[in-house]
Enzyme design. Sequence first.
Site, PDB file in Angstrom:
ATOM      1  N   ARG A 264      -5.210  -5.605 -11.589  1.00 41.93           N
ATOM      2  CA  ARG A 264      -4.685  -6.909 -12.016  1.00 41.93           C
ATOM      3  C   ARG A 264      -5.771  -7.772 -12.648  1.00 41.93           C
ATOM      4  NH1 ARG A 264      -0.087  -9.227  -9.879  1.00 41.93           N
ATOM      5  NH2 ARG A 264      -1.079 -11.232  -9.527  1.00 41.93           N
TER       6      ARG A 264
ATOM      7  N   ARG B 276     -14.674  -8.400 -18.179  1.00 43.17           N
ATOM      8  CA  ARG B 276     -14.943  -8.734 -19.583  1.00 43.17           C
ATOM      9  C   ARG B 276     -16.435  -8.676 -19.907  1.00 43.17           C
ATOM     10  NH1 ARG B 276     -11.335 -13.388 -18.846  1.00 43.17           N
ATOM     11  NH2 ARG B 276      -9.199 -12.634 -19.104  1.00 43.17           N
TER      12      ARG B 276
ATOM     13  N   ARG C  24       1.874  -8.306   3.466  1.00 40.54           N
ATOM     14  CA  ARG C  24       0.847  -9.252   3.831  1.00 40.54           C
ATOM     15  C   ARG C  24       1.393 -10.642   3.545  1.00 40.54           C
ATOM     16  NH1 ARG C  24      -3.102  -9.273   7.278  1.00 40.54           N
ATOM     17  NH2 ARG C  24      -4.944 -10.295   6.456  1.00 40.54           N
TER      18      ARG C  24
ATOM     19  N   ARG D  33      -9.041 -18.855  -0.425  1.00 34.97           N
ATOM     20  CA  ARG D  33      -9.203 -19.793  -1.536  1.00 34.97           C
ATOM     21  C   ARG D  33      -8.795 -21.201  -1.122  1.00 34.97           C
ATOM     22  NH1 ARG D  33      -5.107 -16.382  -5.596  1.00 34.97           N
ATOM     23  NH2 ARG D  33      -3.512 -16.050  -4.028  1.00 34.97           N
TER      24      ARG D  33
ATOM     25  N   GLU E  35      -5.967 -21.404   1.963  1.00 38.47           N
ATOM     26  CA  GLU E  35      -5.068 -20.246   2.092  1.00 38.47           C
ATOM     27  C   GLU E  35      -5.686 -19.220   3.048  1.00 38.47           C
ATOM     28  OE1 GLU E  35      -3.806 -18.659  -1.674  1.00 38.47           O
ATOM     29  OE2 GLU E  35      -3.123 -16.773  -0.796  1.00 38.47           O
TER      30      GLU E  35
ATOM     31  N   TYR F 101       4.788  -6.016  -6.494  1.00 41.67           N
ATOM     32  CA  TYR F 101       3.879  -7.144  -6.675  1.00 41.67           C
ATOM     33  C   TYR F 101       4.128  -7.725  -8.076  1.00 41.67           C
ATOM     34  CZ  TYR F 101      -0.915  -9.150  -6.036  1.00 41.67           C
ATOM     35  OH  TYR F 101      -2.030  -9.942  -5.866  1.00 41.67           O
TER      36      TYR F 101
ATOM     37  N   ASP G 233       4.814 -10.676 -11.005  1.00 35.50           N
ATOM     38  CA  ASP G 233       4.597 -12.069 -11.379  1.00 35.50           C
ATOM     39  C   ASP G 233       5.940 -12.654 -11.811  1.00 35.50           C
ATOM     40  OD1 ASP G 233       1.864 -12.403 -10.899  1.00 35.50           O
ATOM     41  OD2 ASP G 233       1.337 -11.397 -12.767  1.00 35.50           O
TER      42      ASP G 233
HETATM   43  P1  FAD Z   1      11.391 -15.045  -4.397  1.00 32.28           P
HETATM   44  O1  FAD Z   1      10.804 -16.157  -5.189  1.00 32.28           O
HETATM   45  O2  FAD Z   1      10.720 -14.622  -3.177  1.00 32.28           O
HETATM   46  O3  FAD Z   1      12.921 -15.383  -4.099  1.00 32.28           O
HETATM   47  C1  FAD Z   1      13.710 -14.636  -3.189  1.00 32.28           C
HETATM   48  C2  FAD Z   1      14.536 -15.617  -2.372  1.00 32.28           C
HETATM   49  O4  FAD Z   1      15.486 -14.869  -1.592  1.00 32.28           O
HETATM   50  C3  FAD Z   1      13.697 -16.414  -1.398  1.00 32.28           C
HETATM   51  O5  FAD Z   1      13.871 -17.797  -1.649  1.00 32.28           O
HETATM   52  C4  FAD Z   1      14.246 -16.007  -0.034  1.00 32.28           C
HETATM   53  O6  FAD Z   1      14.249 -17.070   0.912  1.00 32.28           O
HETATM   54  C5  FAD Z   1      15.653 -15.565  -0.373  1.00 32.28           C
HETATM   55  N1  FAD Z   1      16.230 -14.644   0.617  1.00 32.28           N
HETATM   56  C6  FAD Z   1      15.674 -13.512   1.093  1.00 32.28           C
HETATM   57  N2  FAD Z   1      16.483 -12.929   2.008  1.00 32.28           N
HETATM   58  C7  FAD Z   1      17.597 -13.720   2.074  1.00 32.28           C
HETATM   59  C8  FAD Z   1      18.781 -13.638   2.850  1.00 32.28           C
HETATM   60  N3  FAD Z   1      19.016 -12.660   3.706  1.00 32.28           N
HETATM   61  N4  FAD Z   1      19.691 -14.624   2.694  1.00 32.28           N
HETATM   62  C9  FAD Z   1      19.487 -15.655   1.831  1.00 32.28           C
HETATM   63  N5  FAD Z   1      18.374 -15.762   1.090  1.00 32.28           N
HETATM   64  C10 FAD Z   1      17.424 -14.807   1.201  1.00 32.28           C
HETATM   65  N6  FAD Z   1       3.444 -15.189 -10.052  1.00 32.28           N
HETATM   66  C11 FAD Z   1       2.982 -15.661 -11.239  1.00 32.28           C
HETATM   67  O7  FAD Z   1       3.557 -15.358 -12.290  1.00 32.28           O
HETATM   68  N7  FAD Z   1       1.890 -16.489 -11.288  1.00 32.28           N
HETATM   69  C12 FAD Z   1       1.214 -16.882 -10.168  1.00 32.28           C
HETATM   70  O8  FAD Z   1       0.234 -17.616 -10.252  1.00 32.28           O
HETATM   71  C13 FAD Z   1       1.677 -16.392  -8.897  1.00 32.28           C
HETATM   72  N8  FAD Z   1       1.053 -16.759  -7.751  1.00 32.28           N
HETATM   73  C14 FAD Z   1       1.515 -16.266  -6.558  1.00 32.28           C
HETATM   74  C15 FAD Z   1       0.864 -16.672  -5.392  1.00 32.28           C
HETATM   75  C16 FAD Z   1       1.311 -16.215  -4.159  1.00 32.28           C
HETATM   76  C17 FAD Z   1       0.607 -16.651  -2.900  1.00 32.28           C
HETATM   77  C18 FAD Z   1       2.417 -15.316  -4.098  1.00 32.28           C
HETATM   78  C19 FAD Z   1       2.881 -14.764  -2.784  1.00 32.28           C
HETATM   79  C20 FAD Z   1       3.080 -14.932  -5.259  1.00 32.28           C
HETATM   80  C21 FAD Z   1       2.636 -15.402  -6.499  1.00 32.28           C
HETATM   81  N9  FAD Z   1       3.294 -15.075  -7.675  1.00 32.28           N
HETATM   82  C22 FAD Z   1       2.824 -15.542  -8.883  1.00 32.28           C
HETATM   83  C23 FAD Z   1       4.503 -14.191  -7.670  1.00 32.28           C
HETATM   84  C24 FAD Z   1       5.824 -14.985  -7.680  1.00 32.28           C
HETATM   85  O9  FAD Z   1       5.898 -15.777  -6.509  1.00 32.28           O
HETATM   86  C25 FAD Z   1       6.985 -13.987  -7.733  1.00 32.28           C
HETATM   87  O10 FAD Z   1       6.874 -13.144  -8.857  1.00 32.28           O
HETATM   88  C26 FAD Z   1       8.363 -14.653  -7.796  1.00 32.28           C
HETATM   89  O11 FAD Z   1       8.493 -15.651  -6.839  1.00 32.28           O
HETATM   90  C27 FAD Z   1       9.415 -13.586  -7.582  1.00 32.28           C
HETATM   91  O12 FAD Z   1      10.715 -14.151  -7.641  1.00 32.28           O
HETATM   92  P2  FAD Z   1      11.886 -13.461  -6.833  1.00 32.28           P
HETATM   93  O13 FAD Z   1      13.126 -14.165  -7.227  1.00 32.28           O
HETATM   94  O14 FAD Z   1      11.816 -11.990  -6.992  1.00 32.28           O
HETATM   95  O15 FAD Z   1      11.523 -13.697  -5.299  1.00 32.28           O
HETATM   96  N1  UDP Z   2      -9.769 -10.082  -5.733  1.00 29.65           N
HETATM   97  C1  UDP Z   2     -11.040 -10.121  -5.197  1.00 29.65           C
HETATM   98  N2  UDP Z   2     -11.811 -11.230  -5.394  1.00 29.65           N
HETATM   99  C2  UDP Z   2     -11.358 -12.319  -6.056  1.00 29.65           C
HETATM  100  C3  UDP Z   2     -10.063 -12.279  -6.605  1.00 29.65           C
HETATM  101  C4  UDP Z   2      -9.280 -11.149  -6.418  1.00 29.65           C
HETATM  102  O1  UDP Z   2     -11.466  -9.175  -4.549  1.00 29.65           O
HETATM  103  O2  UDP Z   2     -12.109 -13.310  -6.195  1.00 29.65           O
HETATM  104  C5  UDP Z   2      -8.955  -8.839  -5.534  1.00 29.65           C
HETATM  105  C6  UDP Z   2      -8.142  -8.901  -4.223  1.00 29.65           C
HETATM  106  O3  UDP Z   2      -8.057  -7.593  -3.690  1.00 29.65           O
HETATM  107  C7  UDP Z   2      -6.792  -9.401  -4.715  1.00 29.65           C
HETATM  108  C8  UDP Z   2      -6.672  -8.673  -6.068  1.00 29.65           C
HETATM  109  O4  UDP Z   2      -8.021  -8.688  -6.591  1.00 29.65           O
HETATM  110  O5  UDP Z   2      -5.750  -9.048  -3.827  1.00 29.65           O
HETATM  111  C9  UDP Z   2      -5.716  -9.320  -7.064  1.00 29.65           C
HETATM  112  O6  UDP Z   2      -6.147 -10.663  -7.288  1.00 29.65           O
HETATM  113  P1  UDP Z   2      -5.167 -11.796  -7.823  1.00 29.65           P
HETATM  114  O7  UDP Z   2      -5.984 -13.013  -8.068  1.00 29.65           O
HETATM  115  O8  UDP Z   2      -4.375 -11.253  -8.944  1.00 29.65           O
HETATM  116  O9  UDP Z   2      -4.235 -12.030  -6.563  1.00 29.65           O
HETATM  117  P2  UDP Z   2      -3.047 -13.091  -6.313  1.00 29.65           P
HETATM  118  O10 UDP Z   2      -3.339 -14.312  -7.144  1.00 29.65           O
HETATM  119  O11 UDP Z   2      -1.810 -12.376  -6.688  1.00 29.65           O
HETATM  120  O12 UDP Z   2      -3.158 -13.361  -4.856  1.00 29.65           O
END
Ligand code: FAD
Ligand code: UDP
Length: 368
Positions: free
Chosen positions: A173, A177, A250, A281, A304, A350, A352
């Site tokens: 991911r 560079r 996780r 972070r 976090e 995983y 986005d």
């Molecule tokens: P979700 O957003 O998880 O939606 C699923 C929904 O279903 C949830 O609201 C849940 O409550 C509901 N649900 C589940 N089971 C049930 C049930 N039985 N009954 C009723 N409701 C239910 N993506 C990016 O592009 N950029 C980022 O910077 C980025 N940062 C992230 C940081 C973190 C910490 C995490 C965990 C993810 C990040 N993502 C990011 C990924 C992004 O969150 C997901 O790609 C996106 O939310 C996926 O959408 P979804 O609809 O698949 O799932």
């Molecule tokens: N990672 C790392 N150091 C950093 C940032 C990321 O080792 O400073 C590794 C870590 O294993 C992480 C993965 O790269 O789970 C992907 O990072 P990303 O920032 O894409 O994770 P997210 O924002 O989805 O949590």
Amino acid sequence: MRRHDYIIVGCGFFGSTLAERLHSAGKSVLMIERREHIGGNCYSYEYKGTNIMVHKYGTHIFHTDNAMVWDYVNKFGGFNRYQHRVLTTHKNMVYAMPINLGTINAFYGINLRPSQVNKFISSKRGDIKNPKNLEEKAISLIGRDLYEAFIKGYTIKQWGCDPKELSPDIIERLPVRTSFYDSYYNDTYQGLPKDGYTAIFKNMLKGIPIELGVDFIEERDKWRGRCKNLIYTGPIDRYFDYRFGRLGWRSARFEIKKLGLPDYQGTSVMNYADTDVPYTRIHEPKHLHLEKVHTKNTTVIIKEYPHVNDNEPYYPINSDSDKQLLRKYRALAKKEPDVVFGGRLADYKYYDMHHVIELALCKFLSFK
Ligand code: FAD
Ligand code: UDP
């Protein structure tokens, strides 16, 4: 009891994109969401009395190369021109992430040119031909020193295990560079919704009935009796009552604090690479919206802490045993012709945000 063409479980981007498309096409849609809010993991809210937009489930940056996805989300609200840059702290010094020429030069105290980087890193790389795990993959890309400084500790904290037990694609991911370019993403389109993600979802879901705080699985028969087609975006193993066991996830805990300072860390996301710091972070969301005027002398920071919480699945671990389980659940899913499984929880991927929007738009086209 009213019947619907579609019941959609989950108000994240996958469910909401399909809901919006189907509703616009004249279908009757009902959404069910377990949480008390729409938006899934992208949910945002304004921290009281600060004008600062907080992302409840961690900083979410919208980025994509796909013009169709970008045009689609922009229909529901304007985006700012934020470009994501991440810094990381190692042994009390701050470096640029992802690893680029600036990181390498600062870490080694040298002044390489782009054309010299590959040769320099080769001398640190050892001889790994077919990397089988995250550690080997990272060393093959950046060498052992940079791996141990910036990846090893962070990854142990993030995933709660030895990087040798993790799949190499997790580290793919992150770009590496040989220039000073330090944007976190390479994508053409990037930004933050000016009024927050929740405003985007509200606009997408206008006119669509939503049942909040309702868990589909707990009253599955009742809801199934009220629709022909089901779109399910929850965890796939839960849909099948964990028949073969649980998939590994996780999770993370977010500790939020309002501070009486104009600026805490000078950037939106600061990573912490070393294991003696328990969090991965610190987010400071006011830096995501430079276009906004925030309340004076006030900031909000969010630490976090990765951990395990089966009720909040965030990152699929995807171990070999998870892969086997997933194959079994997918085989069961294929036997449910009236159910669409999609999104990060049902696909156990995983993704986005732009990935799930693209998948939902394509799924909609396949309905016709
Ligand atoms: P979700 O957003 O998880 O939606 C699923 C929904 O279903 C949830 O609201 C849940 O409550 C509901 N649900 C589940 N089971 C049930 C049930 N039985 N009954 C009723 N409701 C239910 N993506 C990016 O592009 N950029 C980022 O910077 C980025 N940062 C992230 C940081 C973190 C910490 C995490 C965990 C993810 C990040 N993502 C990011 C990924 C992004 O969150 C997901 O790609 C996106 O939310 C996926 O959408 P979804 O609809 O698949 O799932
Ligand atoms: N990672 C790392 N150091 C950093 C940032 C990321 O080792 O400073 C590794 C870590 O294993 C992480 C993965 O790269 O789970 C992907 O990072 P990303 O920032 O894409 O994770 P997210 O924002 O989805 O949590």
